[in-house]
Design a protein around this motif. Structure first.
Motif, PDB file in Angstrom:
ATOM      1  N   VAL A 197       0.865  -1.164   0.000  1.00 36.31           N
ATOM      2  CA  VAL A 197       0.000   0.000   0.000  1.00 36.31           C
ATOM      3  C   VAL A 197       0.906   1.219   0.000  1.00 36.31           C
ATOM      4  CG1 VAL A 197      -1.717   1.306   1.318  1.00 36.31           C
ATOM      5  CG2 VAL A 197      -1.839  -1.186   1.248  1.00 36.31           C
ATOM      6  N   THR A 230      -3.362   4.302  10.529  1.00 35.23           N
ATOM      7  CA  THR A 230      -3.218   3.770   9.168  1.00 35.23           C
ATOM      8  C   THR A 230      -1.969   2.902   9.053  1.00 35.23           C
ATOM      9  OG1 THR A 230      -4.396   5.660   8.241  1.00 35.23           O
ATOM     10  CG2 THR A 230      -2.991   4.398   6.734  1.00 35.23           C
ATOM     11  N   ILE A 256      -2.074  -1.120   8.244  1.00 38.38           N
ATOM     12  CA  ILE A 256      -1.399  -1.676   7.063  1.00 38.38           C
ATOM     13  C   ILE A 256      -0.517  -2.843   7.479  1.00 38.38           C
ATOM     14  CG2 ILE A 256       0.385  -1.184   5.332  1.00 38.38           C
ATOM     15  CD1 ILE A 256      -0.910   1.653   5.102  1.00 38.38           C
ATOM     16  N   LEU A 316       4.267  -1.207   3.493  1.00 38.47           N
ATOM     17  CA  LEU A 316       3.996   0.216   3.354  1.00 38.47           C
ATOM     18  C   LEU A 316       5.063   0.823   2.459  1.00 38.47           C
ATOM     19  CD1 LEU A 316       2.717   2.973   4.080  1.00 38.47           C
ATOM     20  CD2 LEU A 316       4.236   2.995   6.090  1.00 38.47           C
TER      21      LEU A 316
END
Length: 77
Positions: A4, A25, A29, A36
């Motif tokens: 992501v 967030t 993740i 990430l």
């Protein structure tokens, strides 16, 4: 999906609610098992995002211009 990518600011002047959202967030993740990919900074929302993902055991890949690395803005981990 394996990674992501998150684009966010490096300013420390963001509202605390934005920092909270960045930390949640990053942790989520990592919890979901995604890598990430982010802007590579250690400061501001980017730093909070990366720190939370790393603390949750995630894999973090920072992409940052060399000029910012030379200014010591790059995340050390």
């Amino acid at each position: 999906m394996q990674s992501v990518c998150v684009f966010c600011g490096s300013s420390s002047r963001a509202l605390e609610s934005y920092f909270d959202a960045a930390r949640r967030t990053g942790a989520e993740i990592a919890r979901l098992g995604f890598r990430l990919v982010y802007g590579g900074a250690s400061v501001g929302l980017m730093g909070a995002l990366a720190d939370a993902a790393l603390e949750a055991g995630g894999i973090v890949i920072g992409v940052i211009p060399r000029a910012l690395v030379n200014q010591e803005v790059a995340h050390p981990r």
